[in-house]
Motif scaffolding. Structure first.
Motif, short mmCIF file in Angstrom:
data_model
loop_
_atom_site.label_atom_id
_atom_site.label_comp_id
_atom_site.label_asym_id
_atom_site.label_seq_id
_atom_site.Cartn_x
_atom_site.Cartn_y
_atom_site.Cartn_z
N UNK A 168 0.82 -1.21 0.00
CA UNK A 168 0.00 0.00 0.00
C UNK A 168 0.85 1.25 0.00
N UNK A 169 1.95 1.25 0.74
CA UNK A 169 2.83 2.42 0.75
C UNK A 169 3.39 2.68 -0.64
N UNK A 170 3.76 1.62 -1.33
CA UNK A 170 4.30 1.81 -2.68
C UNK A 170 3.22 2.30 -3.63
N UNK A 171 2.01 1.74 -3.52
CA UNK A 171 0.92 2.19 -4.38
C UNK A 171 0.59 3.65 -4.13
N UNK A 172 0.56 4.05 -2.86
CA UNK A 172 0.23 5.43 -2.50
C UNK A 172 1.32 6.42 -2.91
N UNK A 173 2.52 5.90 -3.22
CA UNK A 173 3.59 6.77 -3.72
C UNK A 173 3.37 7.17 -5.17
N UNK A 210 -0.40 11.78 2.23
CA UNK A 210 -0.28 10.33 2.35
C UNK A 210 -0.80 9.87 3.71
N UNK A 211 -1.66 8.85 3.76
CA UNK A 211 -2.15 8.36 5.06
C UNK A 211 -0.99 7.97 5.97
N UNK A 212 -1.11 8.25 7.25
CA UNK A 212 -0.04 7.87 8.18
C UNK A 212 0.18 6.36 8.18
N UNK A 213 1.39 5.96 8.52
CA UNK A 213 1.73 4.55 8.55
C UNK A 213 0.83 3.79 9.52
N UNK A 214 0.45 4.43 10.62
CA UNK A 214 -0.43 3.77 11.59
C UNK A 214 -1.77 3.42 10.97
N UNK A 215 -2.29 4.30 10.10
CA UNK A 215 -3.57 4.03 9.44
C UNK A 215 -3.45 2.84 8.48
N UNK A 216 -2.33 2.77 7.78
CA UNK A 216 -2.12 1.66 6.85
C UNK A 216 -2.03 0.34 7.61
N UNK A 217 -1.38 0.36 8.75
CA UNK A 217 -1.28 -0.86 9.56
C UNK A 217 -2.65 -1.28 10.07
N UNK A 218 -3.48 -0.31 10.44
CA UNK A 218 -4.83 -0.64 10.89
C UNK A 218 -5.64 -1.26 9.76
N UNK A 219 -5.52 -0.70 8.56
CA UNK A 219 -6.25 -1.24 7.42
C UNK A 219 -5.78 -2.66 7.10
N UNK A 220 -4.47 -2.88 7.15
CA UNK A 220 -3.93 -4.21 6.83
C UNK A 220 -4.33 -5.25 7.86
N UNK A 221 -4.40 -4.86 9.12
CA UNK A 221 -4.72 -5.83 10.17
C UNK A 221 -6.22 -6.01 10.37
N UNK A 222 -7.01 -4.92 10.26
CA UNK A 222 -8.44 -5.00 10.52
C UNK A 222 -9.26 -5.29 9.27
N UNK A 223 -8.79 -4.85 8.11
CA UNK A 223 -9.57 -5.03 6.88
C UNK A 223 -8.65 -5.44 5.73
N UNK A 224 -8.02 -6.63 5.84
CA UNK A 224 -7.08 -7.04 4.78
C UNK A 224 -7.75 -7.19 3.42
N UNK A 225 -9.03 -7.63 3.39
CA UNK A 225 -9.72 -7.77 2.11
C UNK A 225 -9.89 -6.41 1.43
N UNK A 226 -10.19 -5.38 2.23
CA UNK A 226 -10.32 -4.03 1.68
C UNK A 226 -8.96 -3.53 1.17
#
Length: 473
Positions: free
Chosen positions: A78-83, A91-107
């Motif tokens: 996601x970080x690479x895509x958002x670049x 750019x969304x904070x890294x903490x938000x990306x981690x939350x998305x990856x852990x709580x909503x991996x399908x999304x």
């Protein structure tokens, strides 16, 4: 140092769905309250030791899968895509990306699919490849990328195919004195397939393997190395004798295009060939005994160095895992042609690898192993191994294919590798800084930076010129 808390809500929800339990029934099995389970499944609480033990005892769950690395992969992707410059906002904070990856991996994966579809369409339009004139103009990911991501998120380990290959090799040990090549020829002969050797197997190309379904003839190139010929025999065994298993696996994957399914079929056949040549149990034991000496393993199993390195990166069988390795192959231009990581180290989805990584230097020192202690921007330290694996064409005038392979693991596993002997793994100054791609690398003073990091502000001072024409805040 305090132990790192384990958040694995997505894995808990996945397991509960797999065994068909409600939250109430699952909480009772785990010995926790319903609200506590709900909080763990939503990553509001870490998974407790009690729950970890209950998962193993009640369901036989391999608890190492709770840290499978999917979250790190998704965050890196996601970080690479958002670049991508298409995302012009903050750019969304890294903490938000981690939350998305852990709580909503399908999304998170849906977002990556959407960005990949956009990127593919943009490239088609930019190159004027008549994308708008095609009958089917629906946005689809590249078949190559779709297959790459399938293996990527399976940890490059396909259990059913791996075990089928191991059974084939065990049967060869019983009936063919362990001669895997003889067993492969026998299996093909049972299916009415004739094997011949020729300088040029295919009438239309310089193929190393050509199978004619009409005459049921498999032709192998005499120019190919013996290890390659043996591998191609086993690949053909997979395509003919294991067709039902491969088709079932492909049905499960649900690829979006016939091209992706065809590419994945070849990938699974390759997987079977490697797993049969280096059966899981025997290969894992030999790897541990030799301390992962690739040359000894190649000699013992009749495989090439590249095949051995790739196989080491697939040893992720639940309950019997090997060292989590990353494996990569690059060409002289720095383009990654094969990649897999069972570690937290992630490779750029698009473009080349970090120029500070030792895999690039392997082209300058043919026939030699290069060792490197490296540290990524997230502070994780690795032991890296690299070597060229050039492949001669087999005759005068035929181009030599030049590649380099990289293999490595987190430095905490370095003691299990013979190559790490006498390396200063306990000294911070011995580790070289490497990254993933320049657009998402946060290092401020890298002499090899090609483009600015998109998550940082730049300052340009016309009165000062350093290594770069700008400074990164």
């Amino acid at each position: 140092m305090a132990a790192q808390k384990l958040y694995a809500g997505a894995k808990l929800r996945e397991l509960r769905g797999r065994i068909g339990l409600t939250q109430k029934g699952f909480s009772e099995k785990l010995g926790v309250s319903l609200p506590y389970l709900n909080q763990m499944e939503n990553n509001n609480r870490p998974v407790s030791t009690t729950v970890v033990l209950a998962l193993a005892q009640e369901f036989g769950f391999d608890v190492t899968e709770l840290q499978s690395g999917d979250e790190a992969r998704l965050v890196g992707d996601m970080r690479e895509a958002l670049a991508d410059p298409v995302f012009s906002g903050p750019t969304p904070p890294l903490a938000d990306l981690r939350l998305a990856a852990s709580n909503a991996p399908a999304l998170a994966r849906a977002f990556l699919d959407l960005h990949s579809a956009y990127r593919q369409t943009h490239e088609r339009l930019a190159s004027l490849d008549e994308a708008l004139g095609r009958e089917d103009s629906r946005l689809q990911p590249s078949p190559w990328e779709e297959v790459r991501d399938f293996f990527h998120y399976c940890d490059n380990y396909i259990d059913a195919v791996d075990r089928a290959a191991e059974r084939f090799t065990l049967k060869a040990a019983e009936n063919d004195d362990g001669n895997i090549e003889a067993a492969a020829r026998k299996a093909l002969a049972e299916s009415g397939v004739r094997v011949v050797l020729k300088d040029d197997p295919s009438p239309s190309s310089d193929a190393i393997r050509y199978y004619d379904p009409a005459s049921r003839t498999l032709t192998l190139s005499t120019k190919a190395a013996p290890t390659t010929q043996r591998f191609q025999l086993l690949l053909q065994v997979a395509l003919i004798k294991q067709a039902k298993l491969l088709d079932a696996t492909l049905d499960f994957a649900k690829f979006q295009s016939p091209q992706a399914r065809s590419i994945a079929m070849v990938g699974l056949a390759n997987y079977f060939a490697g797993a049969a040549l280096m059966p899981y149990g025997a290969f894992l034991a030999a790897a541990q005994f030799t301390r992962h000496d690739l040359e000894r393993l190649a000699d013992q199993f009749g495989a090439s160095l590249e095949q051995v390195a790739h196989r080491l990166s697939t040893l992720q069988r639940p309950g019997s895992k090997g060292i989590p390795f990353f494996f990569v192959r690059v060409d002289p231009a720095g383009t990654i042609t094969k990649r897999h990581s069972a570690t937290t180290l992630q490779f750029a989805r698009f473009g080349g690898a970090c120029p500070l990584w030792n895999v690039h230097g392997a082209f300058e020192t043919p026939g030699r192993w290069l060792r490197q202690l490296a540290e990524t921007p997230d502070g994780v330290r690795y032991f890296c191994l690299a070597r060229d694996v050039s492949k001669p064409g087999g005759s005068w005038g035929t181009p030599t294919r030049r590649y380099a392979i990289g293999l490595g693991c987190e430095v905490k596993h370095a003691g299990a590798l013979v190559y790490a002997d006498h390396m200063m793994t306990d000294q911070a100054e011995a580790f070289e800084p490497i990254g993933i791609s320049c657009r998402i690398c946060e290092r401020r003073a890298c002499p090899h930076r090609s483009v600015p990091p998109l998550e940082r502000q730049l300052r340009v001072d016309p009165n000062e010129r350093g290594m770069l024409p700008y400074q990164v805040d």
